[in-house]
Write an enzyme that holds these catalytic residues in place. Structure first.
Site, PDB file in Angstrom:
ATOM      1  N   ARG A 190       0.982  -1.354  -0.065  1.00 39.64           N
ATOM      2  CA  ARG A 190       0.060  -0.049  -0.029  1.00 39.64           C
ATOM      3  C   ARG A 190       0.924   1.152  -0.102  1.00 39.64           C
ATOM      4  O   ARG A 190       1.076   1.878  -1.026  1.00 39.64           O
ATOM      5  CB  ARG A 190      -0.737   0.005   1.228  1.00 39.64           C
TER       6      ARG A 190
ATOM      7  N   HIS B 260       2.811  -2.753   8.481  1.00 42.25           N
ATOM      8  CA  HIS B 260       1.488  -3.080   8.513  1.00 42.25           C
ATOM      9  C   HIS B 260       1.272  -4.436   7.840  1.00 42.25           C
ATOM     10  O   HIS B 260       1.993  -4.729   6.677  1.00 42.25           O
ATOM     11  CB  HIS B 260       0.634  -2.080   7.861  1.00 42.25           C
TER      12      HIS B 260
ATOM     13  N   TYR C 188     -41.305  -0.106  -1.545  1.00 38.74           N
ATOM     14  CA  TYR C 188     -40.831   0.004  -3.035  1.00 38.74           C
ATOM     15  C   TYR C 188     -40.756  -1.446  -3.603  1.00 38.74           C
ATOM     16  O   TYR C 188     -40.399  -2.302  -3.090  1.00 38.74           O
ATOM     17  CB  TYR C 188     -39.424   0.643  -2.970  1.00 38.74           C
TER      18      TYR C 188
ATOM     19  N   CYS D 280     -36.042   1.253   3.064  1.00 36.35           N
ATOM     20  CA  CYS D 280     -35.754   2.487   2.589  1.00 36.35           C
ATOM     21  C   CYS D 280     -34.749   3.391   2.808  1.00 36.35           C
ATOM     22  O   CYS D 280     -33.928   3.160   3.603  1.00 36.35           O
ATOM     23  CB  CYS D 280     -37.314   3.045   2.605  1.00 36.35           C
ATOM     24  N   MET D 281     -34.745   4.514   2.229  1.00 34.99           N
ATOM     25  CA  MET D 281     -33.451   5.510   2.802  1.00 34.99           C
ATOM     26  C   MET D 281     -33.729   5.878   4.230  1.00 34.99           C
ATOM     27  O   MET D 281     -32.597   5.841   4.890  1.00 34.99           O
ATOM     28  CB  MET D 281     -33.627   6.805   1.878  1.00 34.99           C
ATOM     29  N   ASP D 282     -34.763   5.884   4.725  1.00 36.17           N
ATOM     30  CA  ASP D 282     -35.023   6.580   5.990  1.00 36.17           C
ATOM     31  C   ASP D 282     -36.050   5.708   6.917  1.00 36.17           C
ATOM     32  O   ASP D 282     -36.085   6.052   8.283  1.00 36.17           O
ATOM     33  CB  ASP D 282     -35.776   8.014   6.040  1.00 36.17           C
TER      34      ASP D 282
HETATM   35  C1  PLP Z   1      -6.495   0.668  10.102  1.00 33.63           C
HETATM   36  C2  PLP Z   1      -5.298   0.261  10.588  1.00 33.63           C
HETATM   37  C3  PLP Z   1      -4.804  -0.195  11.832  1.00 33.63           C
HETATM   38  C4  PLP Z   1      -5.736  -0.805  12.408  1.00 33.63           C
HETATM   39  O1  PLP Z   1      -6.437  -1.922  12.132  1.00 33.63           O
HETATM   40  P1  PLP Z   1      -7.263  -2.932  12.849  1.00 33.63           P
HETATM   41  O2  PLP Z   1      -7.479  -4.285  11.882  1.00 33.63           O
HETATM   42  O3  PLP Z   1      -8.619  -2.319  13.227  1.00 33.63           O
HETATM   43  O4  PLP Z   1      -6.612  -3.223  14.389  1.00 33.63           O
HETATM   44  C5  PLP Z   1      -3.355  -0.386  11.962  1.00 33.63           C
HETATM   45  N1  PLP Z   1      -2.717   0.189  11.342  1.00 33.63           N
HETATM   46  C6  PLP Z   1      -2.743   0.538  10.019  1.00 33.63           C
HETATM   47  C7  PLP Z   1      -1.546   1.011   9.238  1.00 33.63           C
HETATM   48  C8  PLP Z   1      -4.143   0.957   9.547  1.00 33.63           C
HETATM   49  O5  PLP Z   1      -4.102   1.341   8.492  1.00 33.63           O
END
Ligand code: PLP
Length: 374
Positions: free
Chosen positions: A140, A170, A269, A315-317
């Site tokens: 990412r 991450h 609907y 519905c929407m609401d």
């Molecule tokens: C959203 C995010 C988290 C948190 O992730 P969880 O699965 O909700 O614990 C941690 N690190 C990064 C980089 C994220 O984008």
């Protein structure tokens, strides 16, 4: 502002449960571990400020948000704790972060060089707190190349407009039963971290799933705690949570209209639902604009401890439900949460919609009034 309070549709947030969730997980982590509460997207829909304050009270060191606006919202509300923007901030906006003491994620030397050039024009000297993001396999944002990473480390260490505050990665599959890809990422992360002479104050690699299922592999001092803090399982149903997690939100409303529907009459609907026999039908003041997805048509809600089928399209609401017997206007209805001995979980809703619990939570719209239990 009283918007949303006048129709009895509420998202009730149990902040005590949030704090219990944080404490249960903190106890399981190595002593001295820091926790950053992930409060992006309005704290997964639960309310940025209330959740951040509760998390800090439960021992979190700071917060993670997705974008700079969210961090500034915290600062505007007087929250001064460490706040990290996890996404990439446009370099032209970064001085705003520096001024507000907000930490930014950086994933390229190019970005640092651009900021370095801009900083020559600044008249003040507040350094920008930088967390270098390492892309160990998420694909990412972040550094993928070790040499470039080292050039970035040098830049943030040697230039006074930067403060080297953190380094992190991450994981893409920490919530999966198959550990292979996770192991690869850990290996890559260790290559990066192991090559540093000195680590910055914040070293973080664990999201909720890593904190739950890979605790013994955490080579870092900080955990970014997201979905598990809100009491939900990051893997949905794939892995069992090994700590007690309590969902903190209950989505509820009350019956706003009730009538007897004669056999043969249709509802909503498209007139897709037709009563087979005379039955009691309730109308609820909540719909897809509140974040209750239209694709939950055919699903169920809880009235007085009974499951009741949704009749016709959401519905929407508003939406209609079939009652087992007459219930008066004002009768409480639970759309997500517990009622009597029964519950409808975020996972139940996610399964029906074909998504994950995260998306159900973050979709609950601002029109739904949040009620906090402290
Ligand atoms: C959203 C995010 C988290 C948190 O992730 P969880 O699965 O909700 O614990 C941690 N690190 C990064 C980089 C994220 O984008």
């Amino acid at each position: 502002m009283i918007t949303g309070r006048l129709r009895n549709t509420e998202y009730v947030i149990d902040l005590q449960a949030l704090q219990d969730n944080i404490r249960a997980q903190r106890t399981a982590l190595p002593t001295g571990s820091k926790i950053l509460a992930v409060v992006k997207a309005n704290a997964y829909g639960h309310g940025l400020l209330a959740v951040s304050q509760a998390a800090l009270r439960a021992g979190a060191t700071g917060m993670c948000v997705a974008i700079l606006d969210e961090a500034l919202e915290l600062r505007d509300s007087g929250v001064e704790a460490m706040t990290l923007v996890l996404g990439i901030t446009p370099v032209e906006e970064a001085n705003v972060a520096a001024e507000a003491g907000v930490s930014l994620t950086v994933g390229s030397v190019d970005w640092l060089e651009q900021y370095h050039r801009l900083a020559q024009q600044f008249t003040w000297q507040k350094p920008l707190k930088v967390h270098l993001g390492i892309d160990s396999g998420m694909g990412r944002i972040g550094f993928t190349d070790l040499d470039e990473f080292h050039r970035a480390v040098k830049m943030v260490e040697q230039n006074p407009e930067f403060e080297f505050e953190g380094v992190f990665t991450h994981f893409a599959t920490a919530d999966s039963a198959d550990d292979q890809y996770f192991e690869k990422q850990v290996h890559r992360w260790q290559e990066f971290i192991g090559s540093l002479d000195q680590l910055p104050p914040y070293v973080h690699m664990a999201n909720s799933a890593t904190g739950l299922w890979h605790r013994d592999q955490i080579t870092a001092n900080t955990v970014r705690m997201g979905i598990s803090m809100y009491g939900y399982n990051p893997s949905g149903r794939e892995l069992k949570a090994n700590l007690p997690l309590k969902p903190i939100g209950t989505l509820k409303t009350t019956i706003c209209f009730v009538k007897q529907l004669k056999a043969g009459r249709s509802v909503s609907y498209g007139a897709t639902y037709t009563a087979a026999k005379d039955e009691w039908l309730a109308t609820l003041p909540i719909g897809y604009a509140d974040g209750y997805p239209r694709s939950l048509t055919g699903f169920k809600v809880l009235v007085d401890g009974h499951y009741c089928d949704i009749a016709g399209r959401v519905c929407m609401d508003q939406m209609m439900v079939r009652l087992p017997k007459y219930y008066p206007v004002g009768t409480p209805v639970v759309l997500m949460g517990k009622s009597g001995n029964l519950a409808i979980t975020a996972e139940d809703l996610a399964d029906k919609v074909g998504t994950i619990n995260y998306e159900i939570l973050t979709n609950i719209s601002n029109r739904v009034h949040r009620v906090y239990h402290y």
